[in-house]
Design a protein around this motif. Structure first.
Motif, mmCIF file in Angstrom:
data_model
loop_
_atom_site.group_PDB
_atom_site.id
_atom_site.type_symbol
_atom_site.label_atom_id
_atom_site.label_comp_id
_atom_site.label_asym_id
_atom_site.label_seq_id
_atom_site.Cartn_x
_atom_site.Cartn_y
_atom_site.Cartn_z
ATOM 1 N N LYS A 410 0.835 -1.196 0.000
ATOM 2 C CA LYS A 410 0.000 0.000 0.000
ATOM 3 C C LYS A 410 0.871 1.247 0.000
ATOM 4 C CE LYS A 410 -3.725 2.237 2.590
ATOM 5 N NZ LYS A 410 -4.595 2.158 3.789
ATOM 6 N N PRO A 411 0.628 2.182 -0.928
ATOM 7 C CA PRO A 411 1.473 3.387 -1.013
ATOM 8 C C PRO A 411 1.442 4.198 0.281
ATOM 9 C CG PRO A 411 0.093 3.168 -2.968
ATOM 10 C CD PRO A 411 -0.400 2.156 -1.980
ATOM 11 N N ARG A 412 2.605 4.781 0.637
ATOM 12 C CA ARG A 412 2.725 5.591 1.846
ATOM 13 C C ARG A 412 3.313 6.949 1.489
ATOM 14 N NH1 ARG A 412 5.190 1.209 6.241
ATOM 15 N NH2 ARG A 412 3.905 -0.567 5.614
ATOM 16 N N ARG A 413 2.956 7.947 2.284
ATOM 17 C CA ARG A 413 3.459 9.297 2.065
ATOM 18 C C ARG A 413 3.991 9.875 3.372
ATOM 19 N NH1 ARG A 413 -0.691 12.406 -2.089
ATOM 20 N NH2 ARG A 413 -0.603 10.856 -3.773
ATOM 21 N N ASN A 414 4.703 10.971 3.243
ATOM 22 C CA ASN A 414 5.262 11.659 4.404
ATOM 23 C C ASN A 414 4.372 12.852 4.736
ATOM 24 O OD1 ASN A 414 6.802 12.890 6.367
ATOM 25 N ND2 ASN A 414 8.720 12.715 5.256
ATOM 26 N N ASN A 415 3.887 12.910 5.972
ATOM 27 C CA ASN A 415 3.052 14.035 6.396
ATOM 28 C C ASN A 415 3.745 14.903 7.450
ATOM 29 O OD1 ASN A 415 2.806 12.269 8.705
ATOM 30 N ND2 ASN A 415 1.040 13.488 9.304
ATOM 31 N N LEU A 416 5.039 14.680 7.673
ATOM 32 C CA LEU A 416 5.725 15.394 8.751
ATOM 33 C C LEU A 416 6.027 16.846 8.410
ATOM 34 C CD1 LEU A 416 8.248 12.756 10.124
ATOM 35 C CD2 LEU A 416 5.969 13.306 10.919
ATOM 36 N N HIS A 417 6.162 17.165 7.135
ATOM 37 C CA HIS A 417 6.555 18.535 6.745
ATOM 38 C C HIS A 417 5.337 19.448 6.689
ATOM 39 C CE1 HIS A 417 10.409 16.765 5.905
ATOM 40 N NE2 HIS A 417 9.886 15.981 4.995
ATOM 41 N N GLN A 418 5.541 20.678 7.120
ATOM 42 C CA GLN A 418 4.445 21.641 7.142
ATOM 43 C C GLN A 418 3.984 21.924 5.716
ATOM 44 O OE1 GLN A 418 3.241 22.693 10.028
ATOM 45 N NE2 GLN A 418 1.613 23.883 9.106
ATOM 46 N N PRO A 419 2.694 21.748 5.404
ATOM 47 C CA PRO A 419 2.235 21.992 4.036
ATOM 48 C C PRO A 419 2.215 23.485 3.727
ATOM 49 C CG PRO A 419 0.375 21.510 5.455
ATOM 50 C CD PRO A 419 1.615 21.287 6.294
ATOM 51 N N LEU A 420 2.189 23.825 2.427
ATOM 52 C CA LEU A 420 2.110 25.210 2.031
ATOM 53 C C LEU A 420 0.739 25.783 2.393
ATOM 54 C CD1 LEU A 420 3.753 25.104 -1.507
ATOM 55 C CD2 LEU A 420 4.697 26.126 0.540
ATOM 56 N N PRO A 421 0.672 27.057 2.765
ATOM 57 C CA PRO A 421 -0.651 27.654 3.055
ATOM 58 C C PRO A 421 -1.416 27.893 1.769
ATOM 59 C CG PRO A 421 1.075 29.310 3.215
ATOM 60 C CD PRO A 421 1.789 27.995 2.992
ATOM 61 N N PHE A 422 -2.682 27.643 1.821
ATOM 62 C CA PHE A 422 -3.549 27.876 0.658
ATOM 63 C C PHE A 422 -4.657 28.826 1.053
ATOM 64 C CE2 PHE A 422 -1.695 23.734 -0.233
ATOM 65 C CZ PHE A 422 -1.293 23.900 -1.555
ATOM 66 N N ALA A 423 -5.021 29.674 0.122
ATOM 67 C CA ALA A 423 -6.096 30.619 0.390
ATOM 68 C C ALA A 423 -7.428 29.900 0.484
ATOM 69 C CB ALA A 423 -6.149 31.680 -0.728
#
Length: 424
Positions: A410-423
Motif C-alpha cells: 500500500k502506497p505511503r506518504r510523508n506528512n511530517l513537513h508543514q504543508p504550504l498555506p492555501f487561500a
C-alpha cells in the motif's frame, strides 16, 4: 517451488507471525493496565498492603520502578475509574483504551496519543482523539505525533521565542589525513562555543531515522559518521563557498558508462527478490575509489562532477559544476516535497538531494515529474532496498514498501513537513 519463491514466502510468513504475536502481546498489556486501574480504584492498600499500584506491579512483574510507574500512568489515562471516595475519574483517552485492548496500538503510539490528549481542552478531546486514531491505522507514531502537534498548534498557536547567545573567542585546531587503506583520520580541538555548535549540528543530523522502513540499527558512531558526511554535503552546497583555483570546490568522479548503467549493487527489489550482484569501480578525486553503485547514487543529484567514460576510457560526458538538478526545478521540488519525501523522515529541504525516479543514466529526464527530494540516508536506502517511489496522480510522491513490510504494498506518504498555506 524455486528457492527465490521459498525465500519470499518465508519472509512474508515470518512477518505475519510477528504481527499476530504483537497483537496478542499488546492486547495482554492493555488488559494488565485495566486490571491495575481496577486495583487502584478499589484500594491497593486494602487489597495487597502496598502503598501504590506501581510498587505492587514493580514486584509482580520484576521491572524497574520507572517502568512500573509508566505502565500505571498509561493505564490511568486509558481506563475510566473512581477515587477512593467514589468520585468518578474520566479517562484521558478512552477510545484509545478500546483500540489498545484489541491489540491494534503499540506502546509508543499509545503514549503519543495520550501525550497529545493531555494538552487538548476537554471540549475538543473527543474529536481530536478520533482524528488521531483514524490516522494511526495507516501511519507510524512519529507521523501521528506530527498530526497531534498540528492539532495543538491550531488550538494554541503561540510559540516560544528563540534564545540568543554571544559567541566566545574562537580557538580552533584541525588535522585531516588520508591513510593508505583509503580511510581518513580526523583530529581537532575547538573552543567551547564552536564545539557546542558542532555538537548541535551533528546531533540534529545523527538522529535515528526509524520510519516506515523499520528501526535504525546504526551504532552511535555510525550515525555520527553519516552526520559528518551530511554536514560536508550541506557546506559544499552553500552558495557562499569560496572559490578554489578559479572554481567552486568539487570532487571529480570517473566511471565507465557500462558500470554506471549496471552498478546496482546487491539489494532487494520490491517483490522481495534479490537482483544479481554487479561489479564495477569508479575513481574518486586523485586517489580514492568507490563502487559503481555508489557513483550511481551520487549521479542522481551530483555534488560531485561525474565524468562518464567509454570503452577506451574516452570522456563521453562531463557533468556540470552545478548540480544536475537546475535551480528552478530545485525550488519547485522544495515547494512540493517540503523536505525528504520518505515516509516518517523529518529532514528539511537543505539536507536533501534530488533523486531521479528513472535514473538519468537510463534516459530519465531531469524534470519535476521524475524527481523527488530525499535525504542521503533514505536516498541510499531507496537505491539498495525493496522500497520504490513514484509520482501519484495528484502530482505528489508516494512510496511502495517492500513485500515483507506490507504484502499489499500500500502506497505511503510523508506528512511530517508543514504543508504550504492555501487561500480559503
Amino acid at each position: 517451488m524455486d528457492s527465490e519463491a521459498v525465500w519470499k514466502a518465508d519472509a512474508v510468513a515470518l512477518a505475519d507471525r510477528i504481527s499476530a504475536l504483537l497483537t496478542v502481546v499488546r492486547s495482554a498489556e492493555a488488559e494488565i493496565g485495566s486490571l491495575l486501574a481496577e486495583i487502584e480504584s478499589r484500594g491497593v492498600m486494602e487489597l495487597f498492603g502496598y502503598r501504590s499500584v506501581a510498587r505492587l506491579f514493580e514486584h509482580l512483574a520484576d521491572v524497574p520502578k520507572a517502568a512500573a510507574e509508566a505502565v500505571v500512568k498509561r493505564a490511568r489515562a486509558l481506563t475510566p475509574g473512581c477515587a477512593l471516595d467514589g468520585t468518578p475519574v474520566a479517562a484521558v483517552a478512552p477510545a484509545t483504551g478500546v483500540a489498545a485492548s484489541a491489540g491494534r496500538l503499540s506502546t509508543p503510539m499509545i503514549d503519543t496519543i495520550v501525550g497529545v490528549m493531555t494538552q487538548v481542552p476537554l471540549e475538543h478531546r473527543a474529536d481530536a482523539e478520533q482524528h488521531l486514531l483514524s490516522f494511526a491505522s495507516d501511519a507510524g507514531h512519529k507521523q501521528v505525533a506530527a498530526l497531534g502537534a498540528r492539532i495543538l498548534a491550531h488550538l494554541d498557536p503561540d510559540g516560544a521565542e528563540p534564545d540568543t547567545t554571544e559567541p566566545a573567542v574562537p580557538r580552533r585546531e584541525l588535522s585531516l589525513r588520508r591513510k593508505r587503506t583509503g580511510t581518513w583520520e580526523l583530529n581537532g580541538r575547538f573552543d567551547d562555543e564552536t564545539g557546542t555548535r558542532a555538537s548541535a549540528l551533528l546531533d540534529s543530523l545523527a538522529q535515528r531515522q526509524s520510519g516506515e522502513e523499520g528501526a535504525d540499527l546504526r551504532s552511535p558512531q555510525e550515525r555520527y559518521g553519516d552526520a559528518f558526511s551530511d554536514a560536508i554535503d550541506l557546506a559544499l552546497n552553500s552558495p557562499e563557498l569560496p572559490m578554489q583555483a578559479g572554481e567552486r570546490a568539487h570532487v571529480m568522479v570517473a566511471v565507465s558508462l557500462e558500470d554506471l548503467k549496471t552498478g546496482l549493487g546487491q539489494g532487494i527489489l520490491g517483490d522481495g527478490s534479490r537482483p544479481q550482484a554487479r561489479t564495477g569501480r569508479a575513481t574518486l578525486g586523485d586517489l580514492g575509489t568507490i563502487s559503481a553503485a555508489e557513483a550511481r547514487i551520487h549521479a542522481c543529484d551530483c555534488m560531485l562532477i561525474p565524468a562518464v567514460l567509454g570503452a577506451k576510457s574516452e570522456p563521453l560526458d562531463l557533468g556540470r559544476q552545478r548540480r544536475l538538478v537546475p535551480p528552478g526545478i530545485r525550488r519547485a521540488l522544495y515547494l512540493r516535497d517540503r523536505g525528504c519525501a520518505f515516509p516518517g523522515c523529518h529532514r528539511p529541504p537543505r539536507h536533501c538531494q534530488g533523486h531521479h525516479i528513472r535514473h538519468w543514466a537510463d534516459g530519465g529526464p531531469t524534470e519535476l515529474g521524475n524527481l523527488v527530494l530525499m535525504c542521503a540516508h533514505h536516498h541510499r536506502l531507496l537505491h539498495r532496498s525493496g522500497w520504490q517511489v513514484r509520482i501519484a496522480a495528484d502530482g505528489l510522491p508516494e512510496f511502495l514498501p517492500p513485500v515483507f513490510l506490507d504484502k499489499r504494498r500500500k502506497p505511503r506518504r510523508n506528512n511530517l513537513h508543514q504543508p504550504l498555506p492555501f487561500a480559503a
